[in-house]
Design a protein around this motif. Structure first.
Motif, PDB file in Angstrom:
ATOM      1  N   LYS A  32      18.163  28.084  10.461  1.00  0.00           N
ATOM      2  CA  LYS A  32      18.105  28.689   9.134  1.00  0.00           C
ATOM      3  C   LYS A  32      16.825  29.493   8.979  1.00  0.00           C
ATOM      4  CE  LYS A  32      20.866  25.568   6.198  1.00  0.00           C
ATOM      5  NZ  LYS A  32      21.707  26.587   5.570  1.00  0.00           N
ATOM      6  N   ILE A  34      14.472  30.871   5.852  1.00  0.00           N
ATOM      7  CA  ILE A  34      14.241  30.773   4.410  1.00  0.00           C
ATOM      8  C   ILE A  34      13.051  31.661   4.061  1.00  0.00           C
ATOM      9  CG2 ILE A  34      13.709  29.226   2.488  1.00  0.00           C
ATOM     10  CD1 ILE A  34      14.966  26.972   4.095  1.00  0.00           C
ATOM     11  N   ASN A  37      10.779  33.955  -1.290  1.00  0.00           N
ATOM     12  CA  ASN A  37      11.351  33.869  -2.634  1.00  0.00           C
ATOM     13  C   ASN A  37      12.356  32.734  -2.777  1.00  0.00           C
ATOM     14  OD1 ASN A  37       9.853  36.096  -3.451  1.00  0.00           O
ATOM     15  ND2 ASN A  37      11.432  37.547  -2.822  1.00  0.00           N
ATOM     16  N   ASN A  38      12.832  32.186  -1.672  1.00  0.00           N
ATOM     17  CA  ASN A  38      13.843  31.124  -1.724  1.00  0.00           C
ATOM     18  C   ASN A  38      13.274  29.733  -1.461  1.00  0.00           C
ATOM     19  OD1 ASN A  38      15.877  33.038  -2.220  1.00  0.00           O
ATOM     20  ND2 ASN A  38      16.152  33.415  -0.044  1.00  0.00           N
ATOM     21  N   LEU A  39      11.955  29.623  -1.327  1.00  0.00           N
ATOM     22  CA  LEU A  39      11.350  28.317  -1.114  1.00  0.00           C
ATOM     23  C   LEU A  39      11.508  27.461  -2.372  1.00  0.00           C
ATOM     24  CD1 LEU A  39       8.018  29.202   0.731  1.00  0.00           C
ATOM     25  CD2 LEU A  39      10.078  28.212   1.716  1.00  0.00           C
ATOM     26  N   LYS A  40      11.830  26.184  -2.174  1.00  0.00           N
ATOM     27  CA  LYS A  40      12.033  25.262  -3.294  1.00  0.00           C
ATOM     28  C   LYS A  40      10.956  24.174  -3.273  1.00  0.00           C
ATOM     29  CE  LYS A  40      17.067  25.813  -3.502  1.00  0.00           C
ATOM     30  NZ  LYS A  40      18.372  25.100  -3.417  1.00  0.00           N
ATOM     31  N   GLU A 453      14.642  25.082  11.111  1.00  0.00           N
ATOM     32  CA  GLU A 453      14.503  26.192  10.173  1.00  0.00           C
ATOM     33  C   GLU A 453      13.153  26.855  10.366  1.00  0.00           C
ATOM     34  OE1 GLU A 453      14.891  24.380   6.368  1.00  0.00           O
ATOM     35  OE2 GLU A 453      13.009  23.258   6.521  1.00  0.00           O
ATOM     36  N   LYS A 494      19.388  21.634   0.416  1.00  0.00           N
ATOM     37  CA  LYS A 494      19.808  22.953   0.891  1.00  0.00           C
ATOM     38  C   LYS A 494      21.097  22.896   1.711  1.00  0.00           C
ATOM     39  CE  LYS A 494      16.212  23.989   3.443  1.00  0.00           C
ATOM     40  NZ  LYS A 494      15.344  22.792   3.587  1.00  0.00           N
ATOM     41  N   GLN A 574      29.667  34.936   4.546  1.00  0.00           N
ATOM     42  CA  GLN A 574      28.326  34.384   4.565  1.00  0.00           C
ATOM     43  C   GLN A 574      28.271  33.142   5.465  1.00  0.00           C
ATOM     44  OE1 GLN A 574      25.719  35.797   3.304  1.00  0.00           O
ATOM     45  NE2 GLN A 574      26.877  37.475   2.376  1.00  0.00           N
TER      46      GLN A 574
END
Length: 827
Positions: A32, A34, A37-40, A453, A494, A574
């Motif tokens: 993956k 990441i 902007n998509n970090l949680k 990832e 995720k 996707q």
């Protein structure tokens, strides 16, 4: 000799990618990716004006993360680094900075106090050292109130580097500081030093055979048996023993004994236990070596300690990084093996084949030594000490093959966690930082590394400077130039499906059959319902997948798509994994790629250009990873000749809200326009009505003037009607004194009224014989009047005379144009 070695190396490198690809996974792809902007669940800390948050120290007991930066030290909350921070400002004085600049150092990057050492000293204090503008200093920090005891500044020579860019490592063991750095301003005296504490100061010899331009990266303490406690140092240095090229940099591991106090006559205040060996990270049977060690992480305790090292190399124009794992037992075996010596006669290095003195040089004082009368290194014989001084280098190498090799990447830091899984034992999870600001999370499966990832940690490119793992908080801390970042070790949310959770091979996560979600293993109340397969048996994963742990593929509802002939069609598919392969079926047959039909990997979509009727039908997208195949998307495509009048029902439902918004908006606009039209129409009627009433006066030039109550030189006409009261004040004036204007009442010479058809347009001649009314008025008479009123003036052609000229002058003076509105003009 150097040219021959270079040719040999080039020949070896030319066959690397073809011959080793069968036994080593070169440049593995992270499953993956990441982006930033998509970090949680990311937390960060930084302070304006402070940079280089590179020195991190964990205090799990007090829940604190201590951070050494440029001229600042922070105490952060381990649970959330963004809250409740404390600050110590420790700046180098202006005079020290001025001296630094005078010595030729950079005032923008070097002449500051960079905190390079920050560790716990005892229960109440920490010990810290900084470069202090190229004059290193050390001091203590009170943990009770987090203040620096700046009145107790100690000389930091040998404890901390002068240059903030130089490599350095150190640790405190039993209130004694073991450090490896450079001992002078010029950076020409490398030293491994012991300071503080009850023992005397110890250091290495200033000999190239001991340390030769080293770059220190790490150190660790390993507790042994019977006094065999050692400190291990890892560094790169310029090799002195290689016949091929004595300029080559190699990786080293060195040891010193914790109880070493030096020799009595030889090696006074010098290490008697210093030994070093080459640390080799190489590809088997290819003689390809990763020579520069960048960072080392120690996992485990005592004799079970494992070292993970990251190495860098450059082959041609390609940067290559590798990860190698070393067991302490292998390192110990090399230090107990043969020595290397420099042979004066041959002027080269080789294996020492003579007799080794007893006690063995480089050994710690153990139970055997004590039983044989050697209770301290001060009691070791000179023959042992002289041998140790001349033979610090071991002949054998600590060699391992890479677990991971990555091209076009520079690894900078590494941290390792050992994770217990559901039923398959424990696995080692690697966290690797890069020079570009990315973090790789990987797991070691057997003898290979699977990259789970890759995460983009920063919005702008900057290197990862340090990594620390908190086992109590299950958190990873990242130090960088701009600040500190806090990330969870596990982010199982995720993974939204069974196949995604299982194929990830993340030891922290497992699929919960009952809750039908991916959960964190160590925080789940029971492992009986969890499904996990790190070894990745494709058949097992496929069987579990088809046992309805997730909705089966045949229940996936197709999406209806209508496209106009001649246009381009894009069908997204996707794929959640970079390792997955896509396969498309058209009407249940394998889709053959051709001109105008291709799969765009960047868009993750099937692109069909110039769609025709033959492209109408059913499309299915399958994802295949690790032998598991499942349907990801289904489409039902219809091709029409032109844009359809009626949209599909599903599209109408999606756009219904937008249509109603447009209808309401247009209706409101129409109502506003209608109201405006009606208002303007009413106003226009009023204006037209006024115009109709004034039509009888259009032939008269009317000006507001003042007139006497009774005209002068007035001679009534003999033919006038006796009952006519035209000039009577009652009939001539209104009650407020305004003059009544009666069209057509101008008198003719014969005493009759002027004809209504007489030309009364301003500036046009009147019929012959037309007279002024009232007769022979002058401007002077008008000005002298005490009353205001209106009078009609008919200007004849013969009797304009002086009055006419005077009137025009007066009009000109008042800026009233002849064609102005008579009702609004004034004199």
């Amino acid at each position: 000799m150097g040219t021959a070695c270079l040719l040999l190396m080039l020949a070896v490198l030319s066959g690397i990618f073809s011959e080793t690809s069968l036994c080593l996974n070169w440049d593995p792809v992270p499953r993956k990716t990441i982006l930033f902007n998509n970090l949680k669940d990311i937390k960060s800390f930084s302070k304006i004006g402070v940079f280089n948050y590179t020195t991190l120290t964990l205090d799990e007991e007090n829940k604190k993360l201590y951070v050494g930066a440029r001229e600042a030290i922070f105490a952060l909350n381990m649970t959330d680094v963004s809250q409740n921070s404390k600050l110590i400002v420790w700046e180098a004085p202006p005079e020290k900075k001025a001296e630094c600049i005078q010595k030729g150092k950079n005032n923008q990057s070097e002449c500051f106090n960079y905190i390079r050492f920050l560790q716990r000293y005892n229960e109440t204090h920490m010990y810290t050292c900084g470069t202090y503008a190229f004059q290193p200093k050390c001091s203590y920090i009170s943990l009770e109130n987090f203040t620096l005891e700046d009145l107790v500044l100690e000389d930091g020579k040998g404890k901390c580097p002068y240059d903030p860019a130089k490599g350095h490592t150190g640790l405190i063991v039993d209130k004694e500081l073991y450090s490896a750095t450079f001992n002078n301003f010029l950076g020409t005296e490398p030293v491994i030093l012991r300071n503080l504490g009850q023992h005397r100061v110890m250091k290495t010899e200033y000999l190239p055979s001991w340390l030769n331009e080293p770059d220190f990266v790490a150190s660790t303490f390993v507790e042994g048996n019977w006094g065999d406690d050692k400190i291990y140092f890892f560094f790169s240095e310029r090799a002195v023993e290689l016949d091929c090229d004595n300029e080559q940099v190699v990786a080293r591991v060195a040891q010193v004994c914790k109880g070493d106090v030096g020799g009595a006559r030889t090696l006074q205040k010098k290490w008697t236990s210093f030994l070093k060996a080459r640390l080799l990270c190489s590809i088997p049977h290819q003689h390809v070596h990763f020579n520069k060690v960048q960072a080392v992480f120690a996992l485990g305790n005592g004799q079970e300690t494992i070292f993970f090292g990251i190495f860098q190399a450059r082959w041609g124009d390609v940067d290559v990084s590798a990860v190698c794992r070393y067991n302490l037992a292998d390192i110990t075996k090399v230090f107990n093996g043969p020595f290397k010596e420099f042979r004066e006669s041959a002027q080269k290095w080789g294996r020492y084949t003579g007799q080794i003195p007893t006690p063995r040089p480089g050994s710690c004082i153990t139970k055997w030594h004590q039983e044989n009368g050697f209770n301290s290194s001060l009691q070791l014989p000179d023959i042992t000490l002289n041998f140790a001084k001349k033979h610090p280098l071991m002949d054998d190498q600590v060699s391992e093959q890479p677990l991971l090799v990555k091209k076009n990447v520079n690894f900078t830091q590494i941290a390792v966690d050992r994770v217990d899984t559901v039923s398959q034992g424990s696995y080692e999870v690697l966290f690797i930082g890069t020079a570009e600001g990315w973090l790789y999370k990987a797991v070691i499966v057997k003898s290979e590394v699977h990259i789970i990832e890759e995460l983009q940690l920063f919005e702008t490119i900057q290197p990862v400077e340090s990594l620390k793992i908190s086992h109590t908080e299950k958190v990873l801390y990242i130090g960088s130039r701009s600040g500190v970042i806090q990330l969870l070790l596990a982010d199982c949310s995720k993974y939204s499906s069974f196949q995604d959770c299982t194929l990830a091979r993340d030891p922290y996560c497992a699929w919960d059959r009952e809750g039908r979600m991916c959960v964190q293993v160590d925080r789940h109340f029971s492992t009986l319902s969890l499904e996990q397969d790190i070894l990745q048996n494709p058949r097992r994963v496929g069987e579990k997948f088809h046992q309805s742990l997730v909705p089966s593929s045949d229940k996936l509802k197709p999406k209806n798509v209508t496209v106009v002939a001649g246009s381009s069609l894009v069908l997204p598919c996707q794929i959640v994994s970079n390792l997955a392969q896509t396969q498309w079926l058209f009407n249940d047959h394998s889709l053959q790629l051709k001109n105008g039909l291709h799969f765009d990997r960047q868009l993750c979509s099937l692109v069909i250009e110039d769609v025709g009727p033959s492209e109408a039908g059913h499309y299915s997208c399958f994802s295949e990873e690790a032998g598991v195949k499942f349907m990801a998307e289904r489409y039902q495509v219809s091709v029409v000749a032109s844009v359809p009048v009626f949209m599909e029902a599903r599209t109408q439902e999606l756009n219904l809200g937008l249509v109603w918004v447009l209808v309401i908006t247009l209706g409101a606009v129409c109502l506003l326009l209608l109201g405006a039209v009606l208002y303007l129409r009413r106003r226009l009627k009023e204006q037209l009505g006024k115009g109709a009433e004034m039509k009888p006066l259009e032939s008269t030039l009317v000006y507001p003037i003042s007139l006497p109550k009774e005209p002068r030189n007035f001679v009534p006409s003999k033919m006038a009607d006796p009952e006519d009261k035209f000039w009577d004040p009652v009939n001539y004036y209104y009650s407020d004194g305004s003059l009544k204007i009666v069209p057509g009442h101008a008198l003719c010479p014969n005493g009759s009224a002027a004809s209504p058809t007489s030309n009364g347009i301003p500036g046009q001649p009147l019929p012959t014989g037309a007279l002024h009314s009232p007769s022979r008025l002058s401007i002077g008479n008008i000005r002298g009047s005490g009353s205001n009123g209106y009078i009609r003036l008919n200007l004849g052609t013969e009797e304009r005379g002086e009055f006419n000229e005077e009137l025009r002058k007066s009009i000109k003076q008042r800026n009233v144009l002849p064609d102005a509105n008579p009702e609004e003009s004034s004199v």
